[in-house]
Design an enzyme around this catalytic site. Sequence first.
Site, short mmCIF file in Angstrom:
data_model
loop_
_atom_site.label_atom_id
_atom_site.label_comp_id
_atom_site.label_asym_id
_atom_site.label_seq_id
_atom_site.Cartn_x
_atom_site.Cartn_y
_atom_site.Cartn_z
N ARG A 152 -0.55 2.37 -9.35
CA ARG A 152 -1.62 1.78 -8.55
C ARG A 152 -2.23 0.64 -9.37
NH1 ARG A 152 -2.23 7.45 -8.23
NH2 ARG A 152 -1.97 8.29 -6.12
N LYS A 176 -5.28 8.87 -9.72
CA LYS A 176 -6.23 9.20 -8.66
C LYS A 176 -6.57 10.68 -8.71
CE LYS A 176 -6.72 8.47 -3.67
NZ LYS A 176 -6.00 7.97 -2.46
N HIS A 251 0.10 -2.68 -3.61
CA HIS A 251 0.54 -1.44 -2.98
C HIS A 251 1.91 -1.60 -2.34
CE1 HIS A 251 -1.10 2.56 -2.57
NE2 HIS A 251 -0.55 2.67 -1.37
N ARG A 254 4.24 -0.85 -4.97
CA ARG A 254 4.33 0.60 -5.14
C ARG A 254 5.27 1.19 -4.10
NH1 ARG A 254 1.52 5.12 -7.22
NH2 ARG A 254 0.77 6.61 -5.68
N HIS A 277 1.36 11.59 -6.34
CA HIS A 277 0.85 12.11 -5.08
C HIS A 277 0.50 13.59 -5.23
CE1 HIS A 277 2.98 8.85 -2.45
NE2 HIS A 277 1.83 8.44 -2.93
N TYR A 286 8.02 7.87 3.35
CA TYR A 286 9.15 7.01 3.03
C TYR A 286 10.48 7.54 3.56
CZ TYR A 286 5.82 5.23 -0.40
OH TYR A 286 4.72 4.71 -1.01
#
Length: 306
Positions: A152, A176, A251, A254, A277, A286
């Site tokens: 990120r 995150k 992003h 990413r 994640h 994806y």
Amino acid sequence: MELSILIEQFLEYLEVEKNSSPLTIRNYRHYLTRFATWLGKQKGSNLSDVTLENVRQFRVYLSRLETNGNLLSRKTQSYHIIALRAFLKWLRKNDHEVLAPEKLDLPKAESRSPSFLNGEQVGRLLNAPTLSTPRGKRDKALLELLFSTGLRVSELVSIDRDKLDLGSREFGIIGKGRRPRVVFVSRRAADWITEYLNSRNDNYRPLFIRFGGKKDVAIQDDKMRLTPRSVQRLIKKYARKVKLSVDVTPHIMRHSFATDLLMAGADIRSVQEMLGHKNIQTTQIYTHITNRRLKEVHDAFHGGNK
């Protein structure tokens, strides 16, 4: 009890006990303050005014709210309800008689396919910087590292050069939700980072520093650190330079990292770990564009391919 007081106590709980990031606390403050302000104008400002019907009316208000001439996205509306559910959960944990958080359903998310660059587009973007200047070498190293790791943008700019082990080509990052993970650097990215660092003659701690503006040995390290906004502008500049049709952002890089791995045959659980994640469902956005097995089945069995 006054709602604003409880919100402040909840935010202090996030900071002290949950160790939430400043960005998370800032966002929760924004969402909960918007709710409390709306409730105070419409119904009242006490905890007893947080009823299912009032929350329903607040959601109608959000669906019609315009900012800068645009309606709030479904995703942003969801963030308000996520913050409110967390607040209600904390209130019940602290023995307040309040609406059950599980009664609040999230708005159905908009279905969108993630945008990404294909291999040819990635190559053009990575080769866009001019390598005859320290700034160009910095930009080349930054783009290579971004595509190599899927970081990120906030994680990218937080890296200090003494935390980067180019020998093992891996380093730790706090991502995150304050979740730690290991990040792996490609050989090519490691080579360009080395080239970039060899071109610097300063002792500033950040890996990626600005080259414009005032220079002074007394300037604090974080004043020299490249900002997320600067990285966004940098990427857009190079995307325009090589005439990419995609609106490239950090992003998108990413997404391109994840897509590149999955199309090459990487398993989704490994990609989940590398992206940081929390839930596999986030990574699964994806799969419908990268699942080679589905394409093979289609090629083998669909009558139109005979």
